[in-house]
Motif scaffolding. Sequence first.
Motif, PDB file in Angstrom:
ATOM      1  N   ASN A 165       0.819  -1.220   0.000  1.00  0.00           N
ATOM      2  CA  ASN A 165       0.000   0.000   0.000  1.00  0.00           C
ATOM      3  C   ASN A 165       0.851   1.268   0.000  1.00  0.00           C
ATOM      4  OD1 ASN A 165      -2.211  -1.640   0.044  1.00  0.00           O
ATOM      5  ND2 ASN A 165      -2.802  -1.199   2.152  1.00  0.00           N
ATOM      6  N   ALA A 166       2.064   1.171   0.533  1.00  0.00           N
ATOM      7  CA  ALA A 166       2.935   2.349   0.620  1.00  0.00           C
ATOM      8  C   ALA A 166       3.195   2.961  -0.752  1.00  0.00           C
ATOM      9  CB  ALA A 166       4.260   1.970   1.280  1.00  0.00           C
TER      10      ALA A 166
ATOM     11  N   VAL B  22      -6.907  -5.775  -6.466  1.00  0.00           N
ATOM     12  CA  VAL B  22      -5.785  -5.110  -7.122  1.00  0.00           C
ATOM     13  C   VAL B  22      -4.740  -4.691  -6.092  1.00  0.00           C
ATOM     14  CG1 VAL B  22      -5.086  -3.105  -8.486  1.00  0.00           C
ATOM     15  CG2 VAL B  22      -7.215  -4.299  -9.022  1.00  0.00           C
ATOM     16  N   GLY B  23      -3.506  -5.098  -6.311  1.00  0.00           N
ATOM     17  CA  GLY B  23      -2.422  -4.730  -5.414  1.00  0.00           C
ATOM     18  C   GLY B  23      -2.243  -5.646  -4.221  1.00  0.00           C
TER      19      GLY B  23
ATOM     20  N   ARG C 134      14.440  -2.532   9.000  1.00  0.00           N
ATOM     21  CA  ARG C 134      15.158  -2.745   7.740  1.00  0.00           C
ATOM     22  C   ARG C 134      14.388  -3.708   6.829  1.00  0.00           C
ATOM     23  NH1 ARG C 134      19.704  -2.470  11.305  1.00  0.00           N
ATOM     24  NH2 ARG C 134      19.766  -4.748  11.535  1.00  0.00           N
ATOM     25  N   PHE C 135      13.787  -4.720   7.438  1.00  0.00           N
ATOM     26  CA  PHE C 135      12.968  -5.673   6.676  1.00  0.00           C
ATOM     27  C   PHE C 135      11.791  -4.956   6.020  1.00  0.00           C
ATOM     28  CE2 PHE C 135       9.188  -8.466   6.696  1.00  0.00           C
ATOM     29  CZ  PHE C 135       9.629  -9.489   5.869  1.00  0.00           C
ATOM     30  N   LEU C 136      11.121  -4.092   6.766  1.00  0.00           N
ATOM     31  CA  LEU C 136       9.998  -3.329   6.223  1.00  0.00           C
ATOM     32  C   LEU C 136      10.434  -2.489   5.027  1.00  0.00           C
ATOM     33  CD1 LEU C 136       7.114  -2.113   6.284  1.00  0.00           C
ATOM     34  CD2 LEU C 136       7.994  -0.421   7.933  1.00  0.00           C
ATOM     35  N   ASN C 137      11.526  -1.773   5.167  1.00  0.00           N
ATOM     36  CA  ASN C 137      12.007  -0.925   4.069  1.00  0.00           C
ATOM     37  C   ASN C 137      12.340  -1.739   2.825  1.00  0.00           C
ATOM     38  OD1 ASN C 137      11.747   1.360   5.647  1.00  0.00           O
ATOM     39  ND2 ASN C 137      13.886   1.353   6.320  1.00  0.00           N
ATOM     40  N   THR C 138      12.921  -2.914   3.026  1.00  0.00           N
ATOM     41  CA  THR C 138      13.238  -3.797   1.902  1.00  0.00           C
ATOM     42  C   THR C 138      11.961  -4.245   1.192  1.00  0.00           C
ATOM     43  OG1 THR C 138      15.265  -4.607   2.950  1.00  0.00           O
ATOM     44  CG2 THR C 138      14.312  -5.987   1.224  1.00  0.00           C
ATOM     45  N   GLU C 139      10.945  -4.590   1.977  1.00  0.00           N
ATOM     46  CA  GLU C 139       9.668  -5.023   1.405  1.00  0.00           C
ATOM     47  C   GLU C 139       8.984  -3.891   0.642  1.00  0.00           C
ATOM     48  OE1 GLU C 139       7.559  -8.382   2.089  1.00  0.00           O
ATOM     49  OE2 GLU C 139       9.626  -8.494   1.389  1.00  0.00           O
ATOM     50  N   ILE C 140       9.002  -2.698   1.208  1.00  0.00           N
ATOM     51  CA  ILE C 140       8.390  -1.548   0.529  1.00  0.00           C
ATOM     52  C   ILE C 140       9.090  -1.285  -0.803  1.00  0.00           C
ATOM     53  CG2 ILE C 140       8.081   0.960   0.626  1.00  0.00           C
ATOM     54  CD1 ILE C 140       7.630   0.663   3.639  1.00  0.00           C
ATOM     55  N   ASP C 141      10.417  -1.333  -0.797  1.00  0.00           N
ATOM     56  CA  ASP C 141      11.177  -1.070  -2.017  1.00  0.00           C
ATOM     57  C   ASP C 141      10.949  -2.167  -3.060  1.00  0.00           C
ATOM     58  OD1 ASP C 141      12.129   1.185  -0.789  1.00  0.00           O
ATOM     59  OD2 ASP C 141      14.068   0.312  -0.242  1.00  0.00           O
TER      60      ASP C 141
END
Length: 324
Positions: A100-101, A160-161, A303-310
Amino acid sequence: MQRPFTLVKRGLIILLAGCSVAAASPYPGKPINLVVPVAPGGGTDFTARLLADEMSKQLGQPVIVENRPGGAGNVGVNHVAHAAPDGYTLVMPITSFPINATLYKHLPFDTKKDLAPIALAATLPLVLVVNPKVPAQSIQELIALAKKKPATINFANSGVGTTAHLAGELFKKSAGVDIVSVAYKGGGPAVSDLLGGHVEMYFSTPSAVIPHIEAGKLRALAVTSKNRLAELPNVPTLVESGYPDLHITAWFGIFAPAGTPAAIIDRLNEVSNKVLQQQNVREQMAKHSFNAEGNMSPREFGRFLNTEIDRWGGVIRDLKLSVE
């Protein structure tokens, strides 16, 4: 008779003393709300309630699950993102949270900046299932069929998404096949139409389809985890089938509002991880095909969250998907 100044000074001393006592009070000193941004039922709600019960025992205060559905999980997350950063309002977002980000153009919160990661609670893979009428007994045969008959195989998605949607799109890209996405309002309708033969394939959560696989109503061709599932030992992973980019896991985690004191975040991480290592909790999660985690610090989870968002952000941009 005391002077007014002396009375004022004494009042200030009492007030400051009270503040000092309050500041020194151990956390938590009252019940904690754990917001679940979906209606009761389903994986997020189950996980939150299981952890809330066990965390209450460890913390000595009730951890109360509060359902705040709406906006693909964004309503509940937004409520917590703007709550007081005191450790008494937490959230366990749904699995599309990192998606969603990027998917939503105008979120009322910043996923990376407005929430403080506490603990990774659980992960779950997806299972690629087909209707038995599809003449493919393996992932290789499915890909060969899709290449032989482009745009004739439809894959269901639960919206969707969603993770199911993006898993299908990643499969389409990695395997180099032309398959058609069909959107549904949730996993239930998607599975129903798959059973009815209205669509040919679907990337589903295990618990939603394992009973149908066992009954012979659906055929499992692959799982998206790194290792095979204990419940489906004869079903290969997409990684071992030659598609390392298709290691996909949905996940649940606990967050607090940004600005919550580090001592409180660390305390909640310690308790969450301890609960997630309990045998009874791991067994309950395994019954729903969830892998109990509890092995990350708040910094590692961030860090895991940021990797997933990217990662998902790149997929969404490639597909040119967006929701207002």
